[in-house]
Design a protein around this motif. Structure first.
Motif, PDB file in Angstrom:
ATOM      1  N   LEU A 173      83.349  85.353  35.646  1.00  0.00           N
ATOM      2  CA  LEU A 173      82.250  85.959  36.122  1.00  0.00           C
ATOM      3  C   LEU A 173      82.208  87.183  36.869  1.00  0.00           C
ATOM      4  CD1 LEU A 173      79.041  85.412  35.828  1.00  0.00           C
ATOM      5  CD2 LEU A 173      79.139  84.400  37.987  1.00  0.00           C
ATOM      6  N   PHE A 174      82.814  87.059  38.030  1.00  0.00           N
ATOM      7  CA  PHE A 174      82.813  88.348  39.077  1.00  0.00           C
ATOM      8  C   PHE A 174      83.987  89.394  38.529  1.00  0.00           C
ATOM      9  CE2 PHE A 174      80.451  85.385  41.453  1.00  0.00           C
ATOM     10  CZ  PHE A 174      79.987  86.125  42.573  1.00  0.00           C
ATOM     11  N   ALA A 175      85.030  88.906  37.797  1.00  0.00           N
ATOM     12  CA  ALA A 175      85.743  90.025  37.539  1.00  0.00           C
ATOM     13  C   ALA A 175      84.962  90.719  36.391  1.00  0.00           C
ATOM     14  CB  ALA A 175      86.993  89.383  36.815  1.00  0.00           C
ATOM     15  N   ASP A 176      84.122  90.200  35.493  1.00  0.00           N
ATOM     16  CA  ASP A 176      83.592  90.985  34.557  1.00  0.00           C
ATOM     17  C   ASP A 176      82.395  91.663  35.121  1.00  0.00           C
ATOM     18  OD1 ASP A 176      85.295  89.879  32.690  1.00  0.00           O
ATOM     19  OD2 ASP A 176      83.442  88.655  31.378  1.00  0.00           O
ATOM     20  N   ALA A 177      81.937  91.146  36.107  1.00  0.00           N
ATOM     21  CA  ALA A 177      80.854  91.897  36.811  1.00  0.00           C
ATOM     22  C   ALA A 177      81.211  93.218  37.414  1.00  0.00           C
ATOM     23  CB  ALA A 177      80.096  91.266  37.708  1.00  0.00           C
ATOM     24  N   ALA A 178      82.446  92.967  38.027  1.00  0.00           N
ATOM     25  CA  ALA A 178      83.100  94.014  38.608  1.00  0.00           C
ATOM     26  C   ALA A 178      83.245  95.248  37.807  1.00  0.00           C
ATOM     27  CB  ALA A 178      84.378  93.798  39.414  1.00  0.00           C
ATOM     28  N   GLU A 179      83.958  94.860  36.466  1.00  0.00           N
ATOM     29  CA  GLU A 179      84.375  95.829  35.287  1.00  0.00           C
ATOM     30  C   GLU A 179      82.781  96.333  34.549  1.00  0.00           C
ATOM     31  OE1 GLU A 179      88.703  94.232  34.691  1.00  0.00           O
ATOM     32  OE2 GLU A 179      87.256  93.798  33.364  1.00  0.00           O
ATOM     33  N   ARG A 196      80.729  94.327  32.837  1.00  0.00           N
ATOM     34  CA  ARG A 196      80.518  93.722  31.393  1.00  0.00           C
ATOM     35  C   ARG A 196      79.269  92.694  31.578  1.00  0.00           C
ATOM     36  NH1 ARG A 196      85.261  93.152  28.440  1.00  0.00           N
ATOM     37  NH2 ARG A 196      87.187  94.043  29.280  1.00  0.00           N
ATOM     38  N   LEU A 197      78.823  92.666  32.955  1.00  0.00           N
ATOM     39  CA  LEU A 197      77.524  91.867  32.952  1.00  0.00           C
ATOM     40  C   LEU A 197      77.071  92.183  34.437  1.00  0.00           C
ATOM     41  CD1 LEU A 197      78.304  89.283  34.954  1.00  0.00           C
ATOM     42  CD2 LEU A 197      79.135  88.310  32.990  1.00  0.00           C
ATOM     43  N   ASP A 198      75.837  91.872  34.832  1.00  0.00           N
ATOM     44  CA  ASP A 198      75.093  92.108  35.716  1.00  0.00           C
ATOM     45  C   ASP A 198      74.866  90.835  36.731  1.00  0.00           C
ATOM     46  OD1 ASP A 198      73.511  92.714  37.941  1.00  0.00           O
ATOM     47  OD2 ASP A 198      71.921  93.908  36.758  1.00  0.00           O
ATOM     48  N   LEU A 199      75.273  90.714  37.833  1.00  0.00           N
ATOM     49  CA  LEU A 199      75.234  89.566  38.582  1.00  0.00           C
ATOM     50  C   LEU A 199      73.531  89.131  38.865  1.00  0.00           C
ATOM     51  CD1 LEU A 199      78.076  89.525  41.072  1.00  0.00           C
ATOM     52  CD2 LEU A 199      77.983  88.035  39.068  1.00  0.00           C
ATOM     53  N   ASP A 245      67.179  67.986  40.425  1.00  0.00           N
ATOM     54  CA  ASP A 245      66.032  67.485  41.261  1.00  0.00           C
ATOM     55  C   ASP A 245      65.093  68.563  41.492  1.00  0.00           C
ATOM     56  OD1 ASP A 245      67.113  65.026  41.595  1.00  0.00           O
ATOM     57  OD2 ASP A 245      68.426  65.697  43.174  1.00  0.00           O
ATOM     58  N   LEU A 246      65.333  69.862  41.208  1.00  0.00           N
ATOM     59  CA  LEU A 246      64.393  71.103  41.559  1.00  0.00           C
ATOM     60  C   LEU A 246      63.712  71.116  40.278  1.00  0.00           C
ATOM     61  CD1 LEU A 246      66.634  73.307  43.794  1.00  0.00           C
ATOM     62  CD2 LEU A 246      65.015  71.243  44.308  1.00  0.00           C
ATOM     63  N   ARG A 247      62.699  70.634  39.905  1.00  0.00           N
ATOM     64  CA  ARG A 247      62.138  70.763  38.734  1.00  0.00           C
ATOM     65  C   ARG A 247      61.180  72.057  38.580  1.00  0.00           C
ATOM     66  NH1 ARG A 247      64.536  67.673  34.875  1.00  0.00           N
ATOM     67  NH2 ARG A 247      65.470  66.059  36.013  1.00  0.00           N
ATOM     68  N   ASP A 248      60.683  72.501  39.777  1.00  0.00           N
ATOM     69  CA  ASP A 248      59.807  73.794  39.608  1.00  0.00           C
ATOM     70  C   ASP A 248      60.748  75.024  39.660  1.00  0.00           C
ATOM     71  OD1 ASP A 248      57.548  72.234  39.596  1.00  0.00           O
ATOM     72  OD2 ASP A 248      57.488  72.180  41.610  1.00  0.00           O
ATOM     73  N   VAL A 249      61.943  74.949  39.691  1.00  0.00           N
ATOM     74  CA  VAL A 249      62.675  76.249  39.777  1.00  0.00           C
ATOM     75  C   VAL A 249      62.957  76.549  37.993  1.00  0.00           C
ATOM     76  CG1 VAL A 249      64.933  77.208  40.182  1.00  0.00           C
ATOM     77  CG2 VAL A 249      63.885  75.796  41.938  1.00  0.00           C
ATOM     78  N   GLU A 250      62.573  77.578  37.758  1.00  0.00           N
ATOM     79  CA  GLU A 250      62.474  77.952  36.105  1.00  0.00           C
ATOM     80  C   GLU A 250      63.645  79.014  35.900  1.00  0.00           C
ATOM     81  OE1 GLU A 250      58.752  79.438  35.085  1.00  0.00           O
ATOM     82  OE2 GLU A 250      57.954  77.460  35.505  1.00  0.00           O
ATOM     83  N   THR A 251      64.217  79.988  36.617  1.00  0.00           N
ATOM     84  CA  THR A 251      65.101  80.965  36.568  1.00  0.00           C
ATOM     85  C   THR A 251      65.817  81.317  37.627  1.00  0.00           C
ATOM     86  OG1 THR A 251      63.744  82.879  36.852  1.00  0.00           O
ATOM     87  CG2 THR A 251      63.597  82.151  34.576  1.00  0.00           C
ATOM     88  N   LEU A 252      67.197  81.541  37.562  1.00  0.00           N
ATOM     89  CA  LEU A 252      68.115  81.906  38.616  1.00  0.00           C
ATOM     90  C   LEU A 252      68.896  83.007  38.096  1.00  0.00           C
ATOM     91  CD1 LEU A 252      69.133  78.365  39.738  1.00  0.00           C
ATOM     92  CD2 LEU A 252      67.848  80.127  41.197  1.00  0.00           C
ATOM     93  N   THR A 253      69.380  83.849  38.968  1.00  0.00           N
ATOM     94  CA  THR A 253      70.335  85.065  38.874  1.00  0.00           C
ATOM     95  C   THR A 253      71.705  84.408  38.646  1.00  0.00           C
ATOM     96  OG1 THR A 253      71.003  85.424  40.969  1.00  0.00           O
ATOM     97  CG2 THR A 253      68.942  86.520  40.280  1.00  0.00           C
ATOM     98  N   LEU A 254      72.490  85.293  37.977  1.00  0.00           N
ATOM     99  CA  LEU A 254      73.909  84.516  37.640  1.00  0.00           C
ATOM    100  C   LEU A 254      74.405  84.462  39.124  1.00  0.00           C
ATOM    101  CD1 LEU A 254      75.229  86.995  34.856  1.00  0.00           C
ATOM    102  CD2 LEU A 254      74.501  84.542  34.502  1.00  0.00           C
ATOM    103  N   ARG A 291      75.116  76.580  32.615  1.00  0.00           N
ATOM    104  CA  ARG A 291      74.535  77.880  32.374  1.00  0.00           C
ATOM    105  C   ARG A 291      75.380  79.140  32.400  1.00  0.00           C
ATOM    106  NH1 ARG A 291      71.367  74.384  32.002  1.00  0.00           N
ATOM    107  NH2 ARG A 291      72.586  74.221  30.074  1.00  0.00           N
ATOM    108  N   LEU A 292      76.243  79.141  33.433  1.00  0.00           N
ATOM    109  CA  LEU A 292      77.438  79.936  33.530  1.00  0.00           C
ATOM    110  C   LEU A 292      78.261  79.896  32.367  1.00  0.00           C
ATOM    111  CD1 LEU A 292      78.341  80.095  37.468  1.00  0.00           C
ATOM    112  CD2 LEU A 292      76.688  81.611  36.015  1.00  0.00           C
TER     113      LEU A 292
END
Length: 273
Positions: free
Chosen positions: A57-63, A65-68, A86-95, A113-114
């Protein structure tokens, strides 16, 4: 090979006589071997496989290929370690935040998800680039259907030690990218295995993994003498505490080899030594 004084004859005998399979490699960051036992044996990786996932993930971001900062839906929750179930109200998170949960709390939902975003094929490509012919991410966490089909995430002590060496040497694209992954590993909360017999608050980047019959851990011991890498994997474990205890002795000896002060063992050493 350089012999590690911290490993007594009784410690070596304990590894050899353990009532389960064990694959261990302890080495200096420059590659000099201090101790090994079946380092090329193939073992179920459990959550230790999250290390090459985060590295990809981090290598691809550094190059580029994706945005963290890309946000993903939390999606289906799975059981096991972590907090998202257990965190039912969290709907989205960043990479970036999913990676933090994956490494710090070994969150299985975040890991899945990753895996979906990065892809097992991409991880396989990176592992091949890094010279790993055994280590493989083949399925998501808590994917019992895949397990029943015989798909298992696997690795060896030697290959995981090589990945740790890549991070320590700043060779995951660059120094900053390598340090970003090491920082995540420093947040790993599990101190039951290689970190078991260290002093409280000893800073050791690590990543553990647990299955019903496996207790695994990898760690980087950065001491005043040198930096020592340890990778330890087990399988066919029937007594989890015995396996965790053995890994604790391995980690304590690795810390001593790095020059890190360790407290006395909370029990008499085997053989009185």
């Amino acid at each position: 090979a350089i012999m590690m004084r911290a490993y007594s004859t009784s410690d070596r005998a304990a590894i050899t006589a353990a009532p389960f399979r064990a694959g261990v490699l302890v080495c200096v960051a420059d590659g000099a071997t201090l101790f090994e036992h079946d380092p090329d044996g193939v073992f179920p990786s459990a959550s230790v496989i999250k290390v090459p996932l985060a590295m990809t993930l981090f290598a691809d971001a550094a190059e580029g290929r994706l945005d963290l900062g890309e946000r993903l839906a939390v999606g289906p929750r799975v059981d096991g370690s972590g907090v998202l179930r257990d965190l039912r109200d969290v709907e989205t998170l960043t990479l970036r935040d999913l990676a933090a949960l994956t490494m710090g709390l070994s969150d299985n939902t975040a890991t899945n998800r990753l895996i979906e975003r990065v892809g097992t094929e991409r991880v396989a490509t990176r592992l091949a680039e890094w010279g790993c012919g055994v280590t493989a991410l083949r399925r998501k966490m808590y994917d019992t259907e895949a397990q029943q089909r015989g798909l298992e995430n696997v690795t060896s002590a030697r290959e995981m030690a090589a990945l740790l060496a890549r991070l320590v040497g700043g060779a995951l694209v660059d120094r900053a990218t390598s340090d970003a992954v090491l920082a995540l590993m420093e947040r790993c909360e599990d101190d039951r295995m290689l970190r078991r017999f260290l002093a409280p608050n000893t800073r050791v980047p690590s990543k553990s993994g647990t299955l019903d019959a496996s207790r695994n851990d990898v760690a980087i011991f950065r001491g005043p003498k040198r930096t020592v890498l340890a990778a330890a994997f087990t399988s066919e474990v029937k007594d989890a505490l015995a396996a965790e205890h053995l890994l604790g002795l391995i980690g304590r000896a690795a810390a001593q080899a790095a020059g890190i002060a360790v407290p006395p063992l909370p029990f008499p050493p085997a053989g009185g030594g």
